[in-house]
Design a protein around this motif. Structure first.
Motif, PDB file in Angstrom:
ATOM      1  N   GLU A 114       0.834  -1.196   0.000  1.00  0.00           N
ATOM      2  CA  GLU A 114       0.000   0.000   0.000  1.00  0.00           C
ATOM      3  C   GLU A 114       0.869   1.247   0.000  1.00  0.00           C
ATOM      4  O   GLU A 114       1.739   1.403   0.871  1.00  0.00           O
ATOM      5  CB  GLU A 114      -0.918  -0.027   1.224  1.00  0.00           C
ATOM      6  CG  GLU A 114      -1.979   1.036   1.161  1.00  0.00           C
ATOM      7  CD  GLU A 114      -3.314   0.583   1.748  1.00  0.00           C
ATOM      8  OE1 GLU A 114      -4.220   1.425   1.768  1.00  0.00           O
ATOM      9  OE2 GLU A 114      -3.445  -0.578   2.165  1.00  0.00           O
ATOM     10  N   THR A 116       1.808   5.408  -0.053  1.00  0.00           N
ATOM     11  CA  THR A 116       1.434   6.773   0.317  1.00  0.00           C
ATOM     12  C   THR A 116       2.500   7.706  -0.263  1.00  0.00           C
ATOM     13  O   THR A 116       3.594   7.267  -0.633  1.00  0.00           O
ATOM     14  CB  THR A 116       1.376   6.974   1.852  1.00  0.00           C
ATOM     15  OG1 THR A 116       2.581   6.478   2.416  1.00  0.00           O
ATOM     16  CG2 THR A 116       0.186   6.273   2.466  1.00  0.00           C
ATOM     17  N   GLU A 276      -8.212   8.865  -1.159  1.00  0.00           N
ATOM     18  CA  GLU A 276      -7.962   9.268   0.231  1.00  0.00           C
ATOM     19  C   GLU A 276      -6.762   8.501   0.794  1.00  0.00           C
ATOM     20  O   GLU A 276      -6.368   7.471   0.260  1.00  0.00           O
ATOM     21  CB  GLU A 276      -9.220   9.074   1.100  1.00  0.00           C
ATOM     22  CG  GLU A 276      -9.670   7.640   1.307  1.00  0.00           C
ATOM     23  CD  GLU A 276     -10.562   7.115   0.205  1.00  0.00           C
ATOM     24  OE1 GLU A 276     -11.705   6.769   0.501  1.00  0.00           O
ATOM     25  OE2 GLU A 276     -10.103   7.006  -0.944  1.00  0.00           O
ATOM     26  N   ASN A 277      -6.214   9.017   1.858  1.00  0.00           N
ATOM     27  CA  ASN A 277      -5.090   8.390   2.589  1.00  0.00           C
ATOM     28  C   ASN A 277      -3.805   8.231   1.766  1.00  0.00           C
ATOM     29  O   ASN A 277      -2.912   7.484   2.146  1.00  0.00           O
ATOM     30  CB  ASN A 277      -5.490   7.014   3.154  1.00  0.00           C
ATOM     31  CG  ASN A 277      -6.768   7.091   3.970  1.00  0.00           C
ATOM     32  OD1 ASN A 277      -7.002   8.097   4.626  1.00  0.00           O
ATOM     33  ND2 ASN A 277      -7.595   6.070   3.902  1.00  0.00           N
ATOM     34  N   GLY A 279      -2.138  11.064   0.701  1.00  0.00           N
ATOM     35  CA  GLY A 279      -1.339  12.258   0.984  1.00  0.00           C
ATOM     36  C   GLY A 279      -1.395  13.260  -0.153  1.00  0.00           C
ATOM     37  O   GLY A 279      -0.574  14.173  -0.239  1.00  0.00           O
TER      38      GLY A 279
END
Length: 465
Positions: A114, A116, A276-277, A279
């Motif tokens: 995952e 970011t 979302e999430n 950044g």
């Protein structure tokens, strides 16, 4: 873990991301792709591909029932839903493996985890081995989208389904409610209705398939009703009461609320981008109703950050994502003469029965733009191949600019139109006029001849009606 550096990092390995990664690698860039779930994304695993495999099964089932018409005998016709699903899953699995192979072949570094974006040019990936830090001057976000869930109508996987549960059903619906009549809703309605579910479709707009030309929507509605579907337009599901073995839907039409009972509900009310999430906001990206705002080249206004596919502006279609992926990879590699993907040049296809396909402007949109237009139509009933196939229901409609002869739009419903539409797409790309199309010799006997006749009809030269 040491930080790894690349020329380009792609987040998401769906039809936008993996294609961008491959094209970047072909152009000599050192590329990494990060994927949190499945190579091939929703499209290959839970969308375009497995749904087509299931719809093919229902189409064959429908034809088996018509065997007598073709002078054939088929008795004791039935289906095994688990086997239908198993075939669909194996098709998806084969293609999922194929994407992994293609990435490897093109020397793309594939990382499962995952991602970011902690800072510009940086990607942090949570993997099952810990956190991996990556850097690149160019980052492509291709994180796709998921089913929109409306308050009170949330899926539970048992009685209320989104596409995932509808692709791996635990039971065969007897009485099915489909909320939303876009491509996804209509495809599932078509599949389950063909297999015998008593199917009702509820659409909030004034017609089903609302993005299509109004005439095509009306034709589709007539076909679906003939197949036993109930269609409720200008209607809204206000709430669902769930009880053991049944769901009571409160459906509002014209101010009146009607209660109807179903055993299964499929919600297909649009999508929400997976933005979302990551950044993105902290980096300064503009987000509008979950979708990242970009220019025509998928640029976000943040140097080196691009967003493609379902995470940005529509139409939200796999083939648009793939083309954007190629375009952005070419921009990053410094290629000259890179063309943006034009939304009006992207065909939409719906694989219900009958199929629906379109490209460009509807008649209403062309008029809205103040254009003078010429419109042609041709029915499947007037085509020899369609009659020989036992598929006489359908039509092809073409919209031209009356002044210039430019092909503004094409809209079709009937057998195999999802394959035929590409002829008009190529025509539009080559800036064809009505004259070019009329002078083109179409082979006989084919369904494609109707494409010719529809053009002739727009200019009062039609032969076969």
């Amino acid at each position: 873990m040491a930080t790894q550096s690349f020329d380009m990092i792609v987040i998401g390995a769906g039809p936008g991301g993996y294609v961008a990664a491959i094209r970047g690698a072909q152009l000599g860039l050192n590329v990494a792709v990060v994927e949190r779930e499945h190579m091939g994304g929703i499209c290959l695993n839970w969308g375009c591909i497995p749904t087509k495999a299931m719809l093919r099964s229902s189409e064959v089932f429908h034809l088996m029932h018509r065997a007598k018409e073709f002078g054939l005998k088929a008795e004791g016709i039935g289906y095994d839903l688990d086997a239908v699903v198993a075939r669909s899953r194996s098709v998806a699995k084969q293609l999922n493996g194929g994407v992994g192979h293609l990435l490897k072949k093109n020397k793309v570094t594939a990382i499962m985890g995952e991602a970011t974006l902690p800072a510009k040019g940086k990607v942090s990936v949570k993997t099952d081995k810990g956190t991996q830090e990556l850097t690149a001057p160019n980052i492509i976000v291709a994180t796709g989208a998921r089913a929109r869930e409306l308050p009170g109508l949330e899926a539970d996987g048992e009685q209320v389904w989104t596409y995932k549960a509808a692709l791996t059903p635990k039971h065969m619906p007897k009485k099915l409610l489909v909320i939303g009549s876009g491509a996804i809703g209509i495809e599932f309605a078509s599949f389950y209705n063909t297999l015998g579910a008593d199917t009702t479709v509820v659409e909030v707009m004034d017609r089903i398939l609302p993005v299509e030309d109004a005439e095509i929507s009306a034709f589709a509605k007539k076909s679906f009703i003939k197949q036993g579907m109930k269609i409720m337009e200008k209607s809204m599901v206000k709430k669902l009461d769930r009880a053991k073995g049944k769901v009571t839907a409160h459906i509002e039409t014209g101010g009146k609320v009607e209660k109807m009972e179903f055993d299964t509900v499929i919600s297909a009310v649009g999508i929400v981008a997976n933005t979302e999430n990551l950044g993105l906001e902290k980096l300064g990206a503009r987000i509008d109703r979950s979708f990242v705002v970009t220019d025509e080249y998928c640029r976000t206004g943040i140097e080196g950050l691009y967003v493609i596919g379902d995470a940005t502006n529509g139409p939200w279609l796999a083939h648009k994502a793939s083309h954007e992926g190629v375009m952005v990879a070419e921009l990053i590699a410094g290629k000259n003469n890179v063309h943006p993907v034009k939304p009006e040049a992207i065909a939409g296809c719906t694989y219900c029965h009958p199929q629906v396909a379109s490209v460009g402007l509807t008649e209403a949109k062309a008029k809205e733009q103040g254009r003078q237009i010429k419109v042609g139509r041709f029915p499947f009933m007037g085509n020899g191949k369609a009659i020989a196939l036992g598929e006489p229901d359908g039509m092809i409609k073409t919209v031209f600019d009356a002044k210039t002869g430019e092909l503004l739009g094409a809209h079709m419903i009937g057998a195999e139109v999802t394959e035929l539409i590409q002829g008009y797409v190529v025509g539009q790309k080559l800036e064809t006029t009505e004259e070019d199309l009329m002078e083109t010799v179409f082979p006989h006997p084919t369904l494609s001849e109707m494409m010719h006749e529809s053009v002739l009809d727009a200019y009062d030269r039609v032969i076969h009606i």
